[in-house]
Design an enzyme around this catalytic site. Sequence first.
Site, short mmCIF file in Angstrom:
data_model
loop_
_atom_site.label_atom_id
_atom_site.label_comp_id
_atom_site.label_asym_id
_atom_site.label_seq_id
_atom_site.Cartn_x
_atom_site.Cartn_y
_atom_site.Cartn_z
CD GLU A 19 36.40 23.91 37.14
OE1 GLU A 19 36.18 25.11 36.91
OE2 GLU A 19 36.30 23.46 38.16
CB SER A 47 42.63 28.56 39.14
OG SER A 47 41.88 27.99 40.29
CD GLN A 57 41.05 30.34 43.21
OE1 GLN A 57 39.68 30.66 42.86
NE2 GLN A 57 41.87 30.96 42.86
CG ASN A 98 38.40 26.38 45.56
OD1 ASN A 98 38.00 27.50 46.34
ND2 ASN A 98 38.50 26.68 44.22
CG ASP A 99 40.53 25.07 42.01
OD1 ASP A 99 39.99 24.64 42.69
OD2 ASP A 99 40.29 25.50 41.02
CG ASP A 128 40.77 27.46 35.71
OD1 ASP A 128 40.50 28.28 36.46
OD2 ASP A 128 39.82 26.47 35.41
#
Length: 506
Positions: free
Chosen positions: A278, A161, A120, A103-104, A231
């Site tokens: 986020e 993150s 991620q 993901n991120d 984050d």
Amino acid sequence: MMISLTAPFLLFPTRRDAPLCKLHFLLAGRKVQEADVRLCAPDDADFVGCMDASAWFRQTLEVLSSDADDALLSGISVSDEPPVYTPDARPLLHFTPPFGWHNDPNGLIRVGEAYHLFYQWNPFGLNWGNMHWGHAVSRDLLHWTHRPVAAAPDDTGTVYSGSAFCDAENASGLGKNTLLFYYTAAGGANEWSKQAGNLHTQRLMISRDGGETLTRSDAFLLPHIAGGNRDPKVFYHPESAAYIMVLYLDGSEFAIFRSPDLLHWTEASRLNANGMWECPDLFRLPIDGADKWVFWSADGYYMLGAFDGFRFTPETPVLMAYATRLPYAAQTYANVPERVISVAWLRMKDDTRGFHGMMAIPAELSLRRTPDGIRLAFQPVQELDAVRGEPLFLPRRSDSAEFPLADTPCELLFRCKPNQPLTLTLGGTVLTAENARLHIQPVLGQDAVDAHLDVNEPIRVILDRGVIEVFANGGTFWAALEAEGDLLTKAVSIAGAGGLKVYPLH
């Protein structure tokens, strides 16, 4: 069960409907790793997860689990190579992980001519969990080389993150040009950190070899503040002579911190931005000879305003940058002073190809005046122009046309002209431009998209395996859509093909 590491990788047969097994890995009685794995018998597997065990090569690991007996654990094997999945089904210009869930984007930074992309990653399965930082490098933001895993969970938590910063002035005392990677240690997200009593904290990894390897450092720790605070995004603000960190706290609340040395941080202000949450970012863009600051969050919500080094003052309500729900958690690159480059994760549904998710084409950001006010605009990075082949000009007066994609990504370029409707059938996705309106009917249960078109601006459509991106209105309209994995094996059908250009992308 004991495993002799005669090769650097451990392979785990898994099945998506198998129950999670918590696996503990010990070296000489000391815990070195932990993972939640949907372990199954090898013959029942629909995915093979992988752990990079090269740090313990030629040693013996003990694997313990209260969820799996020795018969199930015996399916774990050693390998000289990680698994290789479906190269023929991967996008050719959109980044995907080598295998597993991702993901991120994290820690985006340019070092010399190399763009580093951390992200991620769950190398153990096709579901979210076991958050590591994966790593890839590119010289053109389009063609990526996978690097070894950059960071794995430990007793402080899984690796959530974060961002990167090049300490060119040695403000931290950690060395001139040391790369600093600020990240969230997600205490409580794994059993290891729960037992240690850790909560979400902000921590540091450093690199002295240009981002090739990351090492945890105790030089910085921001203790838990609230909820799942996470984050961190770090940059330098020359007007107030301070380093800035933007951090998500909880709900819709964010905090801004200042530091003189990149290690010791003082909270300067908080911002409650209703609907935003986020993955914050804060960056400036020019418009009409002055700068506006953009405060950004994960879903594509943003505000324009002013920033004095202490407080962000909004000048707009919360705005939405995306036309579809696919993009998420975008982050801008550090160490690219001449432009602002953003990378977003695309939340794909298809998990049948051995990997799950992809990144959007990196985009250059700008501000544009529109009838609704100043808005954020996205355009594919200029590097995309360098991979264009010779254009195919389709007949201007044809009522219909069709051309095969020949398994090659391509860019379609056209304008919406008065009384000249144009319909493109892209696999199962249908795009219609008519009377200054754009309508997209996508596949896979995605919502239809409707938008007003600026007829003075071209429409750009990028096609790749499994994904379509549409840019219009000078970039203030950006739609990312999931498409069939075999999209590039199909033909594109055009009705009303006036003035359409097709560029193959190599």
